[in-house]
Motif scaffolding. Structure first.
Motif, short mmCIF file in Angstrom:
data_model
loop_
_atom_site.label_atom_id
_atom_site.label_comp_id
_atom_site.label_asym_id
_atom_site.label_seq_id
_atom_site.Cartn_x
_atom_site.Cartn_y
_atom_site.Cartn_z
N GLN A 263 0.83 -1.20 0.00
CA GLN A 263 0.00 0.00 0.00
C GLN A 263 0.87 1.26 0.00
N ALA A 264 1.92 1.23 0.79
CA ALA A 264 2.83 2.38 0.85
C ALA A 264 3.50 2.60 -0.50
N GLY A 265 3.88 1.51 -1.17
CA GLY A 265 4.50 1.62 -2.48
C GLY A 265 3.58 2.24 -3.51
N HIS A 266 2.30 1.85 -3.47
CA HIS A 266 1.31 2.42 -4.39
C HIS A 266 1.13 3.91 -4.09
N CYS A 267 1.05 4.26 -2.81
CA CYS A 267 0.92 5.67 -2.44
C CYS A 267 2.12 6.48 -2.90
N ASN A 268 3.31 5.91 -2.74
CA ASN A 268 4.52 6.64 -3.14
C ASN A 268 4.53 6.90 -4.64
N ARG A 269 4.02 5.94 -5.42
CA ARG A 269 3.95 6.17 -6.86
C ARG A 269 2.98 7.31 -7.17
N MET A 270 1.84 7.32 -6.51
CA MET A 270 0.86 8.39 -6.71
C MET A 270 1.42 9.76 -6.35
N LYS A 271 2.28 9.81 -5.35
CA LYS A 271 2.83 11.09 -4.91
C LYS A 271 3.69 11.75 -5.98
N LYS A 272 4.24 10.97 -6.91
CA LYS A 272 5.04 11.53 -7.99
C LYS A 272 4.19 12.44 -8.87
N TYR A 273 2.91 12.08 -9.06
CA TYR A 273 1.99 12.92 -9.84
C TYR A 273 1.39 14.03 -8.97
N LEU A 274 1.00 13.66 -7.77
CA LEU A 274 0.30 14.61 -6.91
C LEU A 274 1.18 15.77 -6.49
N ALA A 275 2.49 15.59 -6.52
CA ALA A 275 3.40 16.68 -6.15
C ALA A 275 3.16 17.93 -6.97
N PHE A 276 2.64 17.77 -8.19
CA PHE A 276 2.38 18.92 -9.05
C PHE A 276 1.00 19.53 -8.81
N CYS A 277 0.22 18.90 -7.96
CA CYS A 277 -1.15 19.35 -7.70
C CYS A 277 -1.33 19.97 -6.31
N TYR A 278 -0.34 19.83 -5.45
CA TYR A 278 -0.50 20.24 -4.07
C TYR A 278 -0.94 21.70 -3.92
N GLN A 279 -0.47 22.56 -4.81
CA GLN A 279 -0.80 23.98 -4.67
C GLN A 279 -2.29 24.26 -4.83
N ASP A 280 -3.03 23.30 -5.40
CA ASP A 280 -4.46 23.48 -5.58
C ASP A 280 -5.30 22.84 -4.47
N PHE A 281 -4.64 22.19 -3.51
CA PHE A 281 -5.36 21.49 -2.46
C PHE A 281 -5.61 22.38 -1.25
N SER A 282 -6.54 21.97 -0.43
CA SER A 282 -6.87 22.72 0.78
C SER A 282 -5.76 22.59 1.81
N ASP A 283 -5.81 23.49 2.81
CA ASP A 283 -4.81 23.45 3.88
C ASP A 283 -4.82 22.09 4.56
N GLY A 284 -3.66 21.55 4.79
CA GLY A 284 -3.54 20.28 5.47
C GLY A 284 -3.54 19.08 4.55
N ALA A 285 -4.09 19.22 3.34
CA ALA A 285 -4.16 18.07 2.44
C ALA A 285 -2.77 17.65 1.97
N GLU A 286 -1.94 18.62 1.65
CA GLU A 286 -0.58 18.28 1.21
C GLU A 286 0.16 17.53 2.32
N TYR A 287 0.06 18.03 3.53
CA TYR A 287 0.72 17.38 4.67
C TYR A 287 0.25 15.94 4.81
N ALA A 288 -1.07 15.74 4.72
CA ALA A 288 -1.64 14.40 4.88
C ALA A 288 -1.23 13.48 3.73
N LEU A 289 -1.24 13.99 2.51
CA LEU A 289 -0.91 13.16 1.36
C LEU A 289 0.56 12.77 1.35
N ARG A 290 1.41 13.68 1.73
CA ARG A 290 2.84 13.37 1.74
C ARG A 290 3.16 12.24 2.71
#
Length: 305
Positions: A263-290
């Motif tokens: 599960q952690a490996g799948h999440c880590n792969r997703m984070k490669k894409y999500l890193a470019f989207c963090y600026q559009d997320f609500s407060d705290g979401a980036e912290y939680a996703l990372r």
């Protein structure tokens, strides 16, 4: 108007392209992340080969080569042309120190005589209509492009993609927009511009000012995967459509990852894409996703955005 997806290592991969196909926002063509070419071998990276061999999108794909040895690049171009590719793209733009220390990527622009030899030999080896070059405007200063332009022109590539930054700027700093019209006027082939175009308004403005044939988008298309659709006149993504994008990307990354991935490996792969989207997320979401290591938890976080 030509729209291309820029190569981004571990980001514009098979899962991402399949996702773009499913949400209906494909470019006109895409370029693989680079295959590293040396005098002794070519690193035929499995993930890059999968992008070619398992491309179900119908979108033409060009294989990108990075190297500094002309003979090796010609050798490897011939091998890649045996695959179902639309063409060969030479990487003269990657700013990675790992790539540059071997004289490849943007470091080609520091030795224009070698760059010229590579371009001319690839032009002779690659069929008409199938040879393109992606390059920066210089190593240190923008005015270096005045010497680079005639070298490109002499080689007669079928298309050139210009990242409007120097290697020294990496991915920060203001692109040198005035170089765009200069490249368009100095080359006989279609010129696509690249660099810091995050919105469809900025894309259309760039094309109008530079009168270029099109654009190549990377980070902007990962942040907003519906950007290609918008440039063609479609609507901006709704909240539901962005949720559909995240869910589809989770599914498609699951398809390309090993069956025993954690599960952690799948999440880590997703984070490669999500890193470019963090600026559009609500407060705290980036912290939680990372820090997320459970894909169900990641789904729940994304559903609230």
């Amino acid at each position: 108007m030509i729209l291309a997806l820029a190569p981004m290592q571990d980001v514009t991969d098979l899962a991402f392209v399949r996702t773009l196909a499913r949400i209906g926002s494909l470019p006109d063509f895409l370029v693989t992340p680079y295959f590293r070419s040396t005098a002794t071998t070519c690193a035929m990276a499995d993930e890059n080969l999968r992008c070619i061999r398992e491309n179900e999108s119908g979108c033409p794909i060009h294989a990108q080569l990075a190297g500094s040895d002309a003979a090796a690049l010609v050798r490897d171009a011939a091998e890649l042309l045996k695959l179902p590719v639309a063409g060969i793209n030479l990487n003269a733009g990657c700013p990675s120190p790992l790539v540059n220390r071997h004289g490849a990527g943007a470091a080609l622009l520091r030795n224009l005589e070698n760059f010229r030899e590579i371009l001319l030999r690839l032009r002779d080896a690659v069929p008409e209509g199938k040879f393109s070059v992606k390059c920066r405007i210089g190593w240190q200063e923008a005015d270096e492009f005045d010497a680079i332009l005639p070298v490109l022109a002499e080689a007669r590539p079928d298309m050139v993609m210009i990242h409007l930054r120097t290697r020294a700027q990496l991915y920060a700093g203001k692109p040198h927009w005035y170089i765009g019209p200069k490249a368009v006027q100095g080359l006989q082939c279609p010129v696509l511009l690249n660099g810091d175009m995050q919105t469809h308004e900025s894309v259309l403005r760039t094309m109008e000012v530079a009168e270029c044939a099109g654009v190549m988008l990377g980070r902007g298309a990962v942040r907003n995967p519906y950007l290609f659709r918008m440039i063609r006149g479609g609507g901006a993504p709704t909240r539901d459509e962005m949720h559909a994008y995240y869910e589809t990307l989770i599914e498609e990354t699951g398809r390309i990852l090993p069956e025993d991935i954690t599960q952690a490996g799948h999440c880590n792969r997703m984070k490669k894409y999500l890193a470019f989207c963090y600026q559009d997320f609500s407060d705290g979401a980036e912290y939680a996703l990372r820090r997320c290591i459970d894909i169900s938890q990641m789904r729940a976080i994304l559903a609230k955005q």
